[in-house]
Design an enzyme around this catalytic site. Structure first.
Site, PDB file in Angstrom:
ATOM      1  CE1 TYR A 103      53.431 112.785  71.913  1.00  9.88           C
ATOM      2  CE2 TYR A 103      52.196 112.320  69.912  1.00  9.88           C
ATOM      3  CZ  TYR A 103      52.809 113.221  70.753  1.00  9.88           C
ATOM      4  OH  TYR A 103      52.814 114.551  70.450  1.00  9.88           O
ATOM      5  CG  ASN A 164      57.250  99.523  55.923  1.00  9.69           C
ATOM      6  OD1 ASN A 164      56.937 100.503  55.249  1.00  9.69           O
ATOM      7  ND2 ASN A 164      56.401  98.557  56.193  1.00  9.69           N
ATOM      8  CB  ALA A 253      49.665 102.591  49.273  1.00  8.82           C
ATOM      9  CG  ASP A 255      51.450  98.547  55.690  1.00  5.39           C
ATOM     10  OD1 ASP A 255      52.669  98.331  55.543  1.00  5.39           O
ATOM     11  OD2 ASP A 255      50.997  99.395  56.481  1.00  5.39           O
ATOM     12  CG  ASP A 291      46.856 103.056  58.082  1.00  4.26           C
ATOM     13  OD1 ASP A 291      46.622 104.184  57.632  1.00  4.26           O
ATOM     14  OD2 ASP A 291      47.737 102.804  58.916  1.00  4.26           O
TER      15      ASP A 291
HETATM   16  P1  ATP Z   1      53.370 103.491  52.790  1.00  9.06           P
HETATM   17  O1  ATP Z   1      54.621 103.253  53.596  1.00  9.06           O
HETATM   18  O2  ATP Z   1      52.891 104.902  52.798  1.00  9.06           O
HETATM   19  O3  ATP Z   1      52.282 102.529  53.078  1.00  9.06           O
HETATM   20  P2  ATP Z   1      55.037 102.653  50.575  1.00  9.06           P
HETATM   21  O4  ATP Z   1      55.991 103.759  50.285  1.00  9.06           O
HETATM   22  O5  ATP Z   1      55.503 101.481  51.315  1.00  9.06           O
HETATM   23  O6  ATP Z   1      53.732 103.248  51.253  1.00  9.06           O
HETATM   24  P3  ATP Z   1      54.143 102.887  47.860  1.00  9.06           P
HETATM   25  O7  ATP Z   1      55.305 102.686  46.964  1.00  9.06           O
HETATM   26  O8  ATP Z   1      53.663 104.270  48.111  1.00  9.06           O
HETATM   27  O9  ATP Z   1      54.415 102.099  49.229  1.00  9.06           O
HETATM   28  O10 ATP Z   1      52.884 102.074  47.307  1.00  9.06           O
HETATM   29  C1  ATP Z   1      52.909 100.679  47.132  1.00  9.06           C
HETATM   30  C2  ATP Z   1      52.110 100.328  45.908  1.00  9.06           C
HETATM   31  O11 ATP Z   1      50.764 100.810  46.023  1.00  9.06           O
HETATM   32  C3  ATP Z   1      52.656 100.918  44.611  1.00  9.06           C
HETATM   33  O12 ATP Z   1      53.655 100.092  44.055  1.00  9.06           O
HETATM   34  C4  ATP Z   1      51.394 100.978  43.759  1.00  9.06           C
HETATM   35  O13 ATP Z   1      51.119  99.731  43.148  1.00  9.06           O
HETATM   36  C5  ATP Z   1      50.307 101.289  44.775  1.00  9.06           C
HETATM   37  N1  ATP Z   1      50.135 102.759  44.852  1.00  9.06           N
HETATM   38  C6  ATP Z   1      50.788 103.634  45.640  1.00  9.06           C
HETATM   39  N2  ATP Z   1      50.415 104.905  45.379  1.00  9.06           N
HETATM   40  C7  ATP Z   1      49.480 104.826  44.404  1.00  9.06           C
HETATM   41  C8  ATP Z   1      48.682 105.784  43.679  1.00  9.06           C
HETATM   42  N3  ATP Z   1      48.791 107.097  43.927  1.00  9.06           N
HETATM   43  N4  ATP Z   1      47.821 105.320  42.747  1.00  9.06           N
HETATM   44  C9  ATP Z   1      47.685 103.993  42.493  1.00  9.06           C
HETATM   45  N5  ATP Z   1      48.411 103.056  43.124  1.00  9.06           N
HETATM   46  C10 ATP Z   1      49.288 103.453  44.064  1.00  9.06           C
END
Ligand code: ATP
Length: 313
Positions: A103, A164, A253, A255, A291
């Site tokens: 929103y 992003n 993750a 961020d 987050d």
């Molecule tokens: P979001 O937008 O949901 O915050 P994203 O897609 O930008 O996430 P991801 O690629 O999901 O980012 O995660 C970034 C990093 O975090 C990965 O490169 C990894 O190092 C760590 N990470 C993500 N998921 C996991 C997991 N399930 N277990 C351990 N480390 C993870």
């Protein structure tokens, strides 16, 4: 002068444990990619400034209170009486998948202008961190982000951009058109593997990375969730695995990972050290609900690097 300035939209989140339509208990917190990065950096002892526009409302107060409690500088934040703070509802869809409902149309942040962010940029920073979310909020924030990148770059600051992509906010074509003009100012580009083609032409990741390095980007970091991440610059390329942690909440993750990378950069770590810190923070975010709530302080950082499964005594 801050170590890092970030500009974006921070919102209130309401989290439901199940499908929203069933009602029940929920938890109120704050969210926003740039604010998450600012909090993560501040916990690691860096001086982070966040700026943006909030409504003159109770959600805006919660956002400000949270950022201030985390030591983030908020001295240039704009408040609006005529537009609300954005809201993000999170629930769990049938099948257990996390779902978001925004929103944020006509929110205070959707009209954030260059004039409003300019004082924060002119306050000075070693680095400016941007994401592809803020430019998706409207023409004024897009202009503000491009002007901020140009100004920061001219002043000698590095600029990082996390692509992003948010498909609920705009199409891939719109995102590509808006984000590519930022590239001449970008030092560090962070993207998921499926986002590279938004900012670079070419067939596949290798070509995309080569095009970005040719365009003047110095460091390209590719995120692959649980499969880890990759690093590329003009001299070297390598992959790093993710750490194995119990998955509690994957949102945030990216961020956390970005903040870990930027923190390593501020500390003068080499590329391996930057990726290691990024990976530790990404894993810390995944292993905790929220987050940013589970992010480590500087003092907690060494414990994160212990081998998987070891107990803190
Ligand atoms: P979001 O937008 O949901 O915050 P994203 O897609 O930008 O996430 P991801 O690629 O999901 O980012 O995660 C970034 C990093 O975090 C990965 O490169 C990894 O190092 C760590 N990470 C993500 N998921 C996991 C997991 N399930 N277990 C351990 N480390 C993870």
């Amino acid at each position: 002068r801050a170590d890092v300035l970030t500009i974006g939209e921070a919102m209130v989140t309401v989290r439901c444990a199940g499908p929203l339509r069933l009602g029940g208990d929920s938890r109120v917190s704050t969210a926003g990619a740039e604010a998450n990065v600012a909090i993560a950096l501040s916990r690691l002892g860096h001086t982070a400034r966040w700026t943006g526009a909030l409504g003159n409302d109770e959600p805006g107060e919660l956002v400000l209170r949270t950022l201030r409690a985390e030591g983030v500088l908020t001295d240039h934040v704009v408040r609006r009486a005529d537009a609300p703070t954005g809201l993000l509802l999170r629930d769990v869809a049938a099948g257990g998948r996390a779902r978001v409902h925004y929103y944020r149309r006509d929110s205070a942040a959707s009209t954030l202008s260059w004039n409003e962010v300019r004082p924060a940029v002119e306050a000075g920073q070693a680095g400016l961190h941007l994401t592809g979310i803020t430019p998706a909020l409207g023409p004024a924030p897009l202009e503000a982000v491009v002007a901020a990148a140009r100004r920061a770059h001219r002043s000698g600051a590095w600029v990082s951009l996390d692509v992003n992509h948010r498909s609920l906010l705009w199409s891939r074509e719109e995102a590509a058109r808006a984000l590519r003009p930022l590239l001449p100012y970008v030092t560090v580009l962070i993207a998921s593997d499926d986002e590279l083609d938004l900012v670079a032409d070419g067939d596949g990741e290798r070509d995309g990375v080569a095009a970005l390095l040719d365009a003047g980007v110095e460091e390209v970091v590719v995120k692959r969730g649980a499969a880890g991440a990759s690093y590329h610059d003009a001299r070297t390329s390598f992959d790093v695995p993710a750490r194995r942690v119990p998955v509690v909440d994957v949102v945030g993750a990216g961020d956390a990972f970005t903040a870990g990378y930027l923190s390593g950069r501020l500390d003068g770590l080499d590329a391996y050290g930057r990726l290691e810190r990024a990976t530790l923070l990404g894993a810390a975010s995944v292993a905790c609900a929220g987050d940013w709530e589970g992010l480590p302080t500087r003092a907690e950082l060494p414990a994160l690097a212990l081998p998987d499964g070891e107990t803190l005594r």
